[in-house]
Write a protein that holds these residues in place. Structure first.
Motif, PDB file in Angstrom:
ATOM      1  N   SER A 158       0.715  -1.100  -0.014  1.00  0.00           N
ATOM      2  CA  SER A 158       0.022  -0.016   0.035  1.00  0.00           C
ATOM      3  C   SER A 158       1.071   1.179   0.049  1.00  0.00           C
ATOM      4  CB  SER A 158      -0.901  -0.005   1.266  1.00  0.00           C
ATOM      5  OG  SER A 158      -1.943  -1.204   1.173  1.00  0.00           O
ATOM      6  N   LEU A 159       1.935   1.346   0.672  1.00  0.00           N
ATOM      7  CA  LEU A 159       2.990   2.376   0.715  1.00  0.00           C
ATOM      8  C   LEU A 159       3.577   2.667  -0.367  1.00  0.00           C
ATOM      9  CD1 LEU A 159       4.271   1.929   4.278  1.00  0.00           C
ATOM     10  CD2 LEU A 159       3.015   3.680   3.712  1.00  0.00           C
ATOM     11  N   ARG A 160       3.831   1.275  -1.181  1.00  0.00           N
ATOM     12  CA  ARG A 160       4.604   1.442  -2.565  1.00  0.00           C
ATOM     13  C   ARG A 160       3.584   2.038  -3.516  1.00  0.00           C
ATOM     14  NH1 ARG A 160       8.131  -4.065  -2.812  1.00  0.00           N
ATOM     15  NH2 ARG A 160       9.640  -3.454  -1.500  1.00  0.00           N
ATOM     16  N   GLU A 161       2.232   1.577  -3.353  1.00  0.00           N
ATOM     17  CA  GLU A 161       1.138   2.039  -4.393  1.00  0.00           C
ATOM     18  C   GLU A 161       1.088   3.607  -4.086  1.00  0.00           C
ATOM     19  OE1 GLU A 161      -1.997   2.123  -7.092  1.00  0.00           O
ATOM     20  OE2 GLU A 161      -0.557   0.482  -6.458  1.00  0.00           O
ATOM     21  N   TRP A 162       0.945   3.985  -2.864  1.00  0.00           N
ATOM     22  CA  TRP A 162       1.066   5.520  -2.606  1.00  0.00           C
ATOM     23  C   TRP A 162       2.155   6.225  -3.202  1.00  0.00           C
ATOM     24  CZ3 TRP A 162       4.701   8.192   0.514  1.00  0.00           C
ATOM     25  CH2 TRP A 162       4.334   9.528   0.818  1.00  0.00           C
ATOM     26  N   GLN A 163       3.464   5.730  -3.171  1.00  0.00           N
ATOM     27  CA  GLN A 163       4.591   6.156  -3.724  1.00  0.00           C
ATOM     28  C   GLN A 163       4.819   6.259  -5.168  1.00  0.00           C
ATOM     29  OE1 GLN A 163       8.158   4.082  -2.833  1.00  0.00           O
ATOM     30  NE2 GLN A 163       9.450   6.121  -2.367  1.00  0.00           N
ATOM     31  N   ARG A 164       3.947   5.248  -5.999  1.00  0.00           N
ATOM     32  CA  ARG A 164       3.898   5.018  -7.411  1.00  0.00           C
ATOM     33  C   ARG A 164       2.835   6.371  -7.714  1.00  0.00           C
ATOM     34  NH1 ARG A 164       4.561  -0.767  -6.812  1.00  0.00           N
ATOM     35  NH2 ARG A 164       2.273  -0.771  -6.582  1.00  0.00           N
ATOM     36  N   TRP A 165       1.823   6.307  -6.961  1.00  0.00           N
ATOM     37  CA  TRP A 165       0.602   7.269  -7.629  1.00  0.00           C
ATOM     38  C   TRP A 165       1.167   8.583  -7.342  1.00  0.00           C
ATOM     39  CZ3 TRP A 165      -2.786   9.947  -3.749  1.00  0.00           C
ATOM     40  CH2 TRP A 165      -3.668  10.724  -4.122  1.00  0.00           C
ATOM     41  N   ARG A 166       2.169   8.993  -6.031  1.00  0.00           N
ATOM     42  CA  ARG A 166       2.185  10.367  -6.194  1.00  0.00           C
ATOM     43  C   ARG A 166       3.768  10.525  -6.847  1.00  0.00           C
ATOM     44  NH1 ARG A 166      -0.534  14.198  -3.591  1.00  0.00           N
ATOM     45  NH2 ARG A 166       1.502  14.879  -3.162  1.00  0.00           N
ATOM     46  N   GLY A 167       4.372   9.538  -7.205  1.00  0.00           N
ATOM     47  CA  GLY A 167       5.707   9.783  -7.947  1.00  0.00           C
ATOM     48  C   GLY A 167       6.627  10.701  -7.258  1.00  0.00           C
ATOM     49  N   ARG A 168       7.180  11.552  -7.709  1.00  0.00           N
ATOM     50  CA  ARG A 168       8.234  12.377  -7.334  1.00  0.00           C
ATOM     51  C   ARG A 168       7.491  13.452  -6.024  1.00  0.00           C
ATOM     52  NH1 ARG A 168      12.357  13.872 -11.656  1.00  0.00           N
ATOM     53  NH2 ARG A 168      11.802  12.333 -13.094  1.00  0.00           N
ATOM     54  N   ASP A 169       6.251  13.438  -5.982  1.00  0.00           N
ATOM     55  CA  ASP A 169       5.675  14.141  -4.955  1.00  0.00           C
ATOM     56  C   ASP A 169       5.506  13.432  -3.631  1.00  0.00           C
ATOM     57  OD1 ASP A 169       5.264  16.420  -6.602  1.00  0.00           O
ATOM     58  OD2 ASP A 169       3.204  15.681  -7.476  1.00  0.00           O
ATOM     59  N   ALA A 170       5.741  12.161  -3.699  1.00  0.00           N
ATOM     60  CA  ALA A 170       5.673  11.315  -2.532  1.00  0.00           C
ATOM     61  C   ALA A 170       6.865  11.797  -1.829  1.00  0.00           C
ATOM     62  CB  ALA A 170       5.894   9.745  -2.726  1.00  0.00           C
ATOM     63  N   LYS A 171       6.476  12.408  -0.546  1.00  0.00           N
ATOM     64  CA  LYS A 171       7.612  12.951   0.285  1.00  0.00           C
ATOM     65  C   LYS A 171       7.509  12.456   1.796  1.00  0.00           C
ATOM     66  CE  LYS A 171       8.775  16.144  -2.443  1.00  0.00           C
ATOM     67  NZ  LYS A 171       9.674  15.892  -3.548  1.00  0.00           N
ATOM     68  N   VAL A 172       8.690  12.148   2.472  1.00  0.00           N
ATOM     69  CA  VAL A 172       8.576  11.663   3.767  1.00  0.00           C
ATOM     70  C   VAL A 172       7.751  12.417   4.876  1.00  0.00           C
ATOM     71  CG1 VAL A 172      10.162  10.842   5.854  1.00  0.00           C
ATOM     72  CG2 VAL A 172      10.888  10.385   3.406  1.00  0.00           C
ATOM     73  N   ALA A 173       7.852  13.670   4.521  1.00  0.00           N
ATOM     74  CA  ALA A 173       7.190  14.669   5.234  1.00  0.00           C
ATOM     75  C   ALA A 173       5.571  14.503   5.221  1.00  0.00           C
ATOM     76  CB  ALA A 173       7.508  16.221   4.804  1.00  0.00           C
ATOM     77  N   ASP A 174       5.027  14.120   4.006  1.00  0.00           N
ATOM     78  CA  ASP A 174       3.653  13.556   3.710  1.00  0.00           C
ATOM     79  C   ASP A 174       3.379  12.196   4.777  1.00  0.00           C
ATOM     80  OD1 ASP A 174       3.234  15.462   2.195  1.00  0.00           O
ATOM     81  OD2 ASP A 174       3.815  14.283   0.360  1.00  0.00           O
ATOM     82  N   LEU A 175       4.449  11.234   4.811  1.00  0.00           N
ATOM     83  CA  LEU A 175       4.035  10.098   5.445  1.00  0.00           C
ATOM     84  C   LEU A 175       4.079  10.698   7.088  1.00  0.00           C
ATOM     85  CD1 LEU A 175       6.544   7.653   3.882  1.00  0.00           C
ATOM     86  CD2 LEU A 175       4.261   7.569   3.951  1.00  0.00           C
ATOM     87  N   ILE A 176       4.971  11.520   7.604  1.00  0.00           N
ATOM     88  CA  ILE A 176       4.910  11.812   8.788  1.00  0.00           C
ATOM     89  C   ILE A 176       3.807  12.729   9.222  1.00  0.00           C
ATOM     90  CG2 ILE A 176       6.261  13.275  10.552  1.00  0.00           C
ATOM     91  CD1 ILE A 176       8.846  12.593   9.133  1.00  0.00           C
ATOM     92  N   ARG A 177       3.419  13.483   8.459  1.00  0.00           N
ATOM     93  CA  ARG A 177       2.234  14.005   8.850  1.00  0.00           C
ATOM     94  C   ARG A 177       1.014  13.225   8.855  1.00  0.00           C
ATOM     95  NH1 ARG A 177       1.860  16.987   4.138  1.00  0.00           N
ATOM     96  NH2 ARG A 177       3.635  18.296   5.026  1.00  0.00           N
TER      97      ARG A 177
END
Length: 180
Positions: free
Chosen positions: A145-164
């Motif tokens: 699921s995290l990989r899916e989020w990362q693929r979907w967001r692409g370059r916009d997948a930031k660690v800060a978003d995960l922390i938030r």
């Protein structure tokens, strides 16, 4: 947006004039001469092929043949991946499977993982598909699921978003570990 049409559009924008000309030549037995002469882009060619049902979302054999003939193995590979996985992933959006924050999250988030993934705006349909593919492995469901989020967001997948998102789910301890 239709993922298949997005894929075709990305193919169109990467075709050279010569490759488009070669594809038009190879379509002469499928499309009338007058229509082919009017085609100025890959998008237009793909639209005609779709309208005439020379290719469909489920049957891309003719498109595979075209790409093979113009020697665009890169596009053929992306098409095969799309047909296998049902999604579009450009090469620069491939996730790094060994990224540390994802491992920390997987090691520390338990049954409430769906709440976190929803906070990241991954759809329930995508989560259900991942759960079905990994029915007895909670950790793998979260990782995929995290990989899916990362693929979907692409370059916009930031660690800060995960922390938030972790903090939004009151998973502050995990968020602290990710920050370290």
């Amino acid at each position: 947006m239709d993922p298949f049409l997005s894929l075709l559009h990305s193919f169109s924008s990467s075709l050279t004039d010569r490759e488009l000309s070669d594809m038009k030549f190879l379509c002469r037995h499928k499309i009338g001469k007058r229509k082919l002469e009017a085609v100025q882009s890959g998008d237009e060619l793909f639209t005609i092929l779709l309208e005439q049902q020379n290719m469909t979302r489920e049957d891309v054999a003719f498109l595979e043949e075209l790409l093979r003939n113009i020697k665009r193995e890169d596009l053929l590979s992306r098409l095969t991946q799309f047909m296998d996985e049902g999604e579009v992933m450009s090469p620069e959006n491939q996730p790094d499977p060994h990224e540390k924050p994802m491992e920390v999250i997987c090691d520390n988030v338990g049954r409430d993982w769906k709440m976190l993934i929803r906070k990241l705006d991954v759809s329930d349909v995508r989560m259900d598909r991942i759960v079905a593919a990994n029915p007895r492995d909670l950790r793998e469901q979260l990782l995929q699921s995290l990989r899916e989020w990362q693929r979907w967001r692409g370059r916009d997948a930031k660690v800060a978003d995960l922390i938030r998102a972790l903090r939004g789910c009151n998973m502050n301890l995990v968020a602290d570990k990710v920050e370290q």
